[in-house]
Design a protein around this motif. Sequence first.
Motif, PDB file in Angstrom:
ATOM      1  N   ARG A  54      19.418  36.797  40.356  1.00 30.67           N
ATOM      2  CA  ARG A  54      19.003  38.004  41.063  1.00 30.67           C
ATOM      3  C   ARG A  54      20.160  38.709  41.756  1.00 30.67           C
ATOM      4  NH1 ARG A  54      17.524  39.533  46.299  1.00 30.67           N
ATOM      5  NH2 ARG A  54      18.388  37.535  47.005  1.00 30.67           N
ATOM      6  N   THR A  55      20.973  37.953  42.476  1.00 29.60           N
ATOM      7  CA  THR A  55      22.017  38.533  43.311  1.00 29.60           C
ATOM      8  C   THR A  55      23.265  38.869  42.499  1.00 29.60           C
ATOM      9  OG1 THR A  55      21.223  37.289  45.224  1.00 29.60           O
ATOM     10  CG2 THR A  55      23.464  38.146  45.340  1.00 29.60           C
ATOM     11  N   LYS A  56      23.787  40.070  42.707  1.00 28.82           N
ATOM     12  CA  LYS A  56      25.028  40.507  42.068  1.00 28.82           C
ATOM     13  C   LYS A  56      26.164  40.356  43.084  1.00 28.82           C
ATOM     14  CE  LYS A  56      22.287  41.987  38.797  1.00 28.82           C
ATOM     15  NZ  LYS A  56      22.007  41.126  37.633  1.00 28.82           N
ATOM     16  N   ILE A  57      27.151  39.561  42.733  1.00 26.15           N
ATOM     17  CA  ILE A  57      28.304  39.383  43.618  1.00 26.15           C
ATOM     18  C   ILE A  57      29.376  40.390  43.197  1.00 26.15           C
ATOM     19  CG2 ILE A  57      30.065  37.800  44.469  1.00 26.15           C
ATOM     20  CD1 ILE A  57      27.256  37.159  45.419  1.00 26.15           C
ATOM     21  N   THR A  58      29.391  41.517  43.897  1.00 29.42           N
ATOM     22  CA  THR A  58      30.277  42.630  43.580  1.00 29.42           C
ATOM     23  C   THR A  58      31.618  42.487  44.291  1.00 29.42           C
ATOM     24  OG1 THR A  58      29.440  43.905  45.448  1.00 29.42           O
ATOM     25  CG2 THR A  58      28.272  44.151  43.327  1.00 29.42           C
ATOM     26  N   LYS A  59      32.543  43.356  43.953  1.00 29.82           N
ATOM     27  CA  LYS A  59      33.859  43.376  44.616  1.00 29.82           C
ATOM     28  C   LYS A  59      33.688  43.637  46.110  1.00 29.82           C
ATOM     29  CE  LYS A  59      38.475  45.392  44.264  1.00 29.82           C
ATOM     30  NZ  LYS A  59      38.669  45.647  45.706  1.00 29.82           N
ATOM     31  N   VAL A  73      24.207  29.135  39.658  1.00 31.13           N
ATOM     32  CA  VAL A  73      23.316  28.066  39.190  1.00 31.13           C
ATOM     33  C   VAL A  73      22.725  28.525  37.865  1.00 31.13           C
ATOM     34  CG1 VAL A  73      21.311  26.633  39.750  1.00 31.13           C
ATOM     35  CG2 VAL A  73      22.840  27.403  41.572  1.00 31.13           C
ATOM     36  N   GLY A  74      23.525  28.382  36.818  1.00 28.64           N
ATOM     37  CA  GLY A  74      23.109  28.835  35.501  1.00 28.64           C
ATOM     38  C   GLY A  74      24.284  28.851  34.546  1.00 28.64           C
ATOM     39  N   VAL A  75      24.088  29.529  33.411  1.00 29.49           N
ATOM     40  CA  VAL A  75      25.074  29.480  32.332  1.00 29.49           C
ATOM     41  C   VAL A  75      26.131  30.564  32.473  1.00 29.49           C
ATOM     42  CG1 VAL A  75      25.405  29.569  29.828  1.00 29.49           C
ATOM     43  CG2 VAL A  75      23.370  28.468  30.776  1.00 29.49           C
ATOM     44  N   GLY A  76      25.720  31.842  32.450  1.00 32.94           N
ATOM     45  CA  GLY A  76      26.670  32.942  32.428  1.00 32.94           C
ATOM     46  C   GLY A  76      27.199  33.303  33.798  1.00 32.94           C
ATOM     47  N   LEU A  77      28.162  34.241  33.793  1.00 29.68           N
ATOM     48  CA  LEU A  77      28.725  34.750  35.040  1.00 29.68           C
ATOM     49  C   LEU A  77      28.656  36.275  35.066  1.00 29.68           C
ATOM     50  CD1 LEU A  77      31.818  32.379  35.288  1.00 29.68           C
ATOM     51  CD2 LEU A  77      29.877  32.419  36.861  1.00 29.68           C
ATOM     52  N   ASP A  78      27.660  36.829  34.367  1.00 24.49           N
ATOM     53  CA  ASP A  78      27.533  38.281  34.244  1.00 24.49           C
ATOM     54  C   ASP A  78      27.336  38.968  35.588  1.00 24.49           C
ATOM     55  OD1 ASP A  78      27.409  37.276  31.727  1.00 24.49           O
ATOM     56  OD2 ASP A  78      25.536  38.230  31.147  1.00 24.49           O
ATOM     57  N   ASN A  79      26.725  38.270  36.542  1.00 18.87           N
ATOM     58  CA  ASN A  79      26.421  38.883  37.838  1.00 18.87           C
ATOM     59  C   ASN A  79      27.472  38.599  38.906  1.00 18.87           C
ATOM     60  OD1 ASN A  79      25.477  36.204  37.625  1.00 18.87           O
ATOM     61  ND2 ASN A  79      24.134  36.453  39.376  1.00 18.87           N
ATOM     62  N   VAL A  80      28.648  38.131  38.484  1.00 22.75           N
ATOM     63  CA  VAL A  80      29.754  37.876  39.403  1.00 22.75           C
ATOM     64  C   VAL A  80      30.979  38.649  38.932  1.00 22.75           C
ATOM     65  CG1 VAL A  80      31.297  36.129  40.394  1.00 22.75           C
ATOM     66  CG2 VAL A  80      28.896  35.564  39.962  1.00 22.75           C
ATOM     67  N   ASP A  81      31.616  39.387  39.841  1.00 21.29           N
ATOM     68  CA  ASP A  81      32.867  40.073  39.515  1.00 21.29           C
ATOM     69  C   ASP A  81      33.981  39.030  39.549  1.00 21.29           C
ATOM     70  OD1 ASP A  81      35.207  41.582  39.397  1.00 21.29           O
ATOM     71  OD2 ASP A  81      34.300  43.283  40.448  1.00 21.29           O
ATOM     72  N   VAL A  82      34.173  38.392  38.401  1.00 26.36           N
ATOM     73  CA  VAL A  82      35.114  37.265  38.319  1.00 26.36           C
ATOM     74  C   VAL A  82      36.544  37.714  38.607  1.00 26.36           C
ATOM     75  CG1 VAL A  82      36.043  35.475  36.809  1.00 26.36           C
ATOM     76  CG2 VAL A  82      33.611  36.033  36.709  1.00 26.36           C
ATOM     77  N   ALA A  84      37.605  40.177  40.534  1.00 27.98           N
ATOM     78  CA  ALA A  84      37.783  40.386  41.979  1.00 27.98           C
ATOM     79  C   ALA A  84      37.885  39.056  42.706  1.00 27.98           C
ATOM     80  CB  ALA A  84      36.623  41.206  42.530  1.00 27.98           C
ATOM     81  N   ALA A  85      37.108  38.071  42.263  1.00 26.40           N
ATOM     82  CA  ALA A  85      37.167  36.742  42.880  1.00 26.40           C
ATOM     83  C   ALA A  85      38.516  36.081  42.619  1.00 26.40           C
ATOM     84  CB  ALA A  85      36.040  35.871  42.347  1.00 26.40           C
ATOM     85  N   GLU A  86      38.980  36.159  41.392  1.00 27.19           N
ATOM     86  CA  GLU A  86      40.269  35.555  41.045  1.00 27.19           C
ATOM     87  C   GLU A  86      41.407  36.195  41.815  1.00 27.19           C
ATOM     88  OE1 GLU A  86      40.318  35.986  36.818  1.00 27.19           O
ATOM     89  OE2 GLU A  86      39.237  34.098  36.462  1.00 27.19           O
ATOM     90  N   ALA A  87      41.301  37.518  42.056  1.00 32.30           N
ATOM     91  CA  ALA A  87      42.340  38.229  42.806  1.00 32.30           C
ATOM     92  C   ALA A  87      42.463  37.693  44.232  1.00 32.30           C
ATOM     93  CB  ALA A  87      42.052  39.721  42.825  1.00 32.30           C
ATOM     94  N   LYS A  88      41.348  37.162  44.774  1.00 31.69           N
ATOM     95  CA  LYS A  88      41.349  36.576  46.124  1.00 31.69           C
ATOM     96  C   LYS A  88      41.484  35.050  46.078  1.00 31.69           C
ATOM     97  CE  LYS A  88      39.140  37.946  49.668  1.00 31.69           C
ATOM     98  NZ  LYS A  88      38.109  38.288  50.678  1.00 31.69           N
ATOM     99  N   LYS A  89      41.781  34.542  44.861  1.00 33.85           N
ATOM    100  CA  LYS A  89      41.945  33.093  44.667  1.00 33.85           C
ATOM    101  C   LYS A  89      40.691  32.307  45.047  1.00 33.85           C
ATOM    102  CE  LYS A  89      46.973  32.895  44.914  1.00 33.85           C
ATOM    103  NZ  LYS A  89      47.123  34.294  44.497  1.00 33.85           N
ATOM    104  N   ILE A  90      39.529  32.866  44.705  1.00 29.70           N
ATOM    105  CA  ILE A  90      38.247  32.204  44.928  1.00 29.70           C
ATOM    106  C   ILE A  90      37.852  31.468  43.657  1.00 29.70           C
ATOM    107  CG2 ILE A  90      35.801  32.550  45.438  1.00 29.70           C
ATOM    108  CD1 ILE A  90      36.618  35.128  46.917  1.00 29.70           C
TER     109      ILE A  90
END
Length: 309
Positions: A54-59, A73-82, A84-90
């Motif tokens: 449900r939740t979209k983790i945006t920049k 908690v699932g297979v894909g990462l479509d709802n996560v801005d990967v 942007a996360a990598e840029a912050k070393k998350i």
Amino acid sequence: MQASGRVLVCDSIDQAGIDSMKRAGLAVDYKPEIKATELVAGVKGYDVIIVRSRTKITKEIIDASDAKIIARVGVGLDNVDVKAAEAKKIRVINAPEAASTAVAELAIGLMISLARSIPRADAEAKKGNWIKKELMGTQLSGKYLGIVGVGNIGRNIGRMARSLRMNLIGYDPYPINKEFVGETGMIVTDLDTLVESADFITCHVPSTPETKHMFNAARFAKMKPTAYLVNTSRGEIIDENALYEALKGGKLAGAALDVYEVEPPTNKLLLGLPNVISTPHIGAQTKEAQELASTVIAEKVIQILRGVI
């Protein structure tokens, strides 16, 4: 060894994972109905953000956070801005192993439902209509199943299909496990050859620029008019308008869709066709899969915070 940190769970997940994180010493806030605006305002101070679909983790959310880990908690990462996360070393993690059996079983169930017109038979029988003569089906035994994407889910489906005495054709842009190919006798080929040869096609690829509309008018034109298409992966891989035209024009026997370009789906013409089976993205929706996904993510979060992985 205890772990330390604050965890924000933004979607509904199985209680087993929450209990596991609490036992490990983590402070868990469970807010499964949190809105995007509330998340931006309240995400600061959390070490871990956990989402499902449900939740979209945006920049914007990522920039507002102090997170060390974003977990799906699932297979894909479509709802996560990967990116942007990598840029912050998350660290961005998911649980691809958890749903492989559930999705595979659904795909097989949809294939059987298409082959034997089970939803139509059920609906008409309940209306008092005895349409036995109209429901001439086909057997899966002896047919060629094309598996597009031969990862965990694709291999599970392949093993189930072999037990039904189906023949396997596989396509994947990455090397397919050699032991699995030897075990099942899978014919490995390119996508167009698979499309031209298969009686059933089941899709198990992520949503990427390369896979967007990989099933389009040109691909449907290559398929057998007696073939069936099943998609339990991502809706974007199919051009729904082209699929509608192919099904309506008799260029394809039927399709079963668990995922859509827009969810909930808006393409009412496609879903209204009698040779389309539609389910509401339930591939991983089993008690066992949800419990496993929750506990897998919990364990990964705990181990990362402990510095183990």
